[in-house]
Design a protein around this motif. Structure first.
Motif, PDB file in Angstrom:
ATOM      1  N   LYS A 165      -0.389  13.798 -21.712  1.00 38.33           N
ATOM      2  CA  LYS A 165      -0.972  14.911 -22.464  1.00 38.33           C
ATOM      3  C   LYS A 165      -0.014  16.080 -22.638  1.00 38.33           C
ATOM      4  O   LYS A 165      -0.352  17.065 -23.310  1.00 38.33           O
ATOM      5  N   ARG A 166       1.159  15.986 -22.053  1.00 42.87           N
ATOM      6  CA  ARG A 166       2.137  17.063 -22.150  1.00 42.87           C
ATOM      7  C   ARG A 166       2.754  17.117 -23.542  1.00 42.87           C
ATOM      8  O   ARG A 166       2.895  16.096 -24.231  1.00 42.87           O
ATOM      9  N   CYS A 167       3.156  18.305 -23.975  1.00 43.13           N
ATOM     10  CA  CYS A 167       3.841  18.445 -25.256  1.00 43.13           C
ATOM     11  C   CYS A 167       5.280  17.966 -25.102  1.00 43.13           C
ATOM     12  O   CYS A 167       5.978  18.332 -24.150  1.00 43.13           O
ATOM     13  N   TYR A 168       5.711  17.159 -26.036  1.00 40.94           N
ATOM     14  CA  TYR A 168       7.037  16.544 -25.972  1.00 40.94           C
ATOM     15  C   TYR A 168       8.151  17.582 -25.834  1.00 40.94           C
ATOM     16  O   TYR A 168       9.086  17.406 -25.045  1.00 40.94           O
ATOM     17  N   GLU A 227       8.266  20.277 -24.360  1.00 39.82           N
ATOM     18  CA  GLU A 227       8.303  20.948 -23.063  1.00 39.82           C
ATOM     19  C   GLU A 227       9.018  20.116 -22.001  1.00 39.82           C
ATOM     20  O   GLU A 227       9.238  20.588 -20.887  1.00 39.82           O
ATOM     21  N   ALA A 281       4.344  17.448 -30.535  1.00 36.28           N
ATOM     22  CA  ALA A 281       3.303  16.420 -30.396  1.00 36.28           C
ATOM     23  C   ALA A 281       3.203  16.042 -28.926  1.00 36.28           C
ATOM     24  O   ALA A 281       4.112  16.304 -28.130  1.00 36.28           O
ATOM     25  N   SER A 282       2.100  15.411 -28.555  1.00 38.07           N
ATOM     26  CA  SER A 282       1.944  14.994 -27.165  1.00 38.07           C
ATOM     27  C   SER A 282       2.754  13.724 -26.908  1.00 38.07           C
ATOM     28  O   SER A 282       3.090  12.974 -27.832  1.00 38.07           O
ATOM     29  N   VAL A 283       3.042  13.495 -25.648  1.00 42.18           N
ATOM     30  CA  VAL A 283       3.762  12.282 -25.256  1.00 42.18           C
ATOM     31  C   VAL A 283       3.008  11.048 -25.716  1.00 42.18           C
ATOM     32  O   VAL A 283       3.585  10.115 -26.282  1.00 42.18           O
ATOM     33  N   ARG A 284       1.699  11.029 -25.505  1.00 44.85           N
ATOM     34  CA  ARG A 284       0.896   9.871 -25.897  1.00 44.85           C
ATOM     35  C   ARG A 284       0.978   9.622 -27.403  1.00 44.85           C
ATOM     36  O   ARG A 284       1.097   8.472 -27.846  1.00 44.85           O
ATOM     37  N   GLU A 285       0.919  10.674 -28.193  1.00 45.02           N
ATOM     38  CA  GLU A 285       0.976  10.517 -29.649  1.00 45.02           C
ATOM     39  C   GLU A 285       2.315   9.913 -30.084  1.00 45.02           C
ATOM     40  O   GLU A 285       2.350   9.050 -30.976  1.00 45.02           O
TER      41      GLU A 285
END
Length: 236
Positions: free
Chosen positions: A128-131, A133, A86-90
């Motif tokens: 927006k980065r994937c967690y 990663e 999931a994205s950081v924001r999510e």
């Protein structure tokens, strides 16, 4: 009135008692470190405070207007959780779930709080980065931002520097200390006695004997003397 009062608590699971006779109180602004050997019941206690586990006996009461749904929680991560796609924001936004209730969306205020907490922890540029990663230190900041979305009063942190390199661990301790100085009450499980003695206002030691008191009282206690004689100044 204390934010949290625990009286004569007995903890266990699957019919086995892991700790008993636990009593302590946490006031607004405190920084409590919970220490003890593996299997002594530290995480079980934290889960009981969160109402995720029921104690065998005793009571847990909140005060100061604190609700159980308004406690921020940073649990220990599993390998599966570190690989969460999931994205950081999510992930940070999901910390608002307790406030959102049955609403299928987050409010503008909740989205603003998520952004504010990401900025506070220096991870807004990662939104927006994937967690999965991210580095371990970055992931812990994401989870701490998520926990902050749930509360303005009390954070429960279960080994927040576990698996981090020394530099990332020091940064995480400094962040937690800053949040405490800004008014967030902290309850943290830690094996790092040196960090507990540096940052904590109070110590709760769980084991064959229970100790609860101020940091200075712990340093003067027989339990600390016994620990120092057995282990020196390292970790439990």
């Amino acid at each position: 009135m204390p934010l949290l009062t625990v009286k004569n608590l007995t903890l266990g699971y699957e019919g086995r008692t892991v700790a008993d006779g636990i009593s302590f109180a946490v006031d607004s602004g405190d920084y409590l470190c919970i220490i003890g050997e593996n299997g002594s019941g530290k995480t079980t206690l934290m889960r009981a405070v969160l109402r995720l586990n029921s104690p065998i006996s005793g009571s847990i009461e909140t005060g100061g207007g604190l609700k159980s749904t308004e406690i921020g929680y940073l649990p220990q991560q599993t390998e599966v959780q570190r690989d969460f796609p999931a994205s950081v924001r999510e992930i940070v936004l999901s910390g608002n779930a307790g406030h959102a209730g049955l609403r299928p969306f987050y409010s503008a205020a909740e989205k603003a709080a998520a952004l504010s907490n990401m900025e506070k922890l220096g991870i807004a540029h990662l939104a927006k980065r994937c967690y999965r990663e991210l580095s371990g230190g970055q992931q812990q900041r994401v989870l701490l931002a998520r926990a902050l979305c749930a509360t303005r009063k009390l954070l429960l942190l279960d080994e927040p520097v576990s698996g981090l390199d020394p530099e990332a661990a020091a940064e995480m301790y400094d962040i937690i200390d800053r949040l405490n100085q800004e008014g967030i009450t902290v309850i943290m499980i830690s094996h790092d006695i040196s960090a507990a003695l540096k940052y904590a206002t109070h110590i709760l030691r769980i084991g064959s004997e229970i100790f609860f008191g101020s940091r200075n009282e712990y340093i003067k206690s027989r339990q600390f003397a016994d620990f120092s004689a057995a282990y020196g100044s390292g970790e439990e």
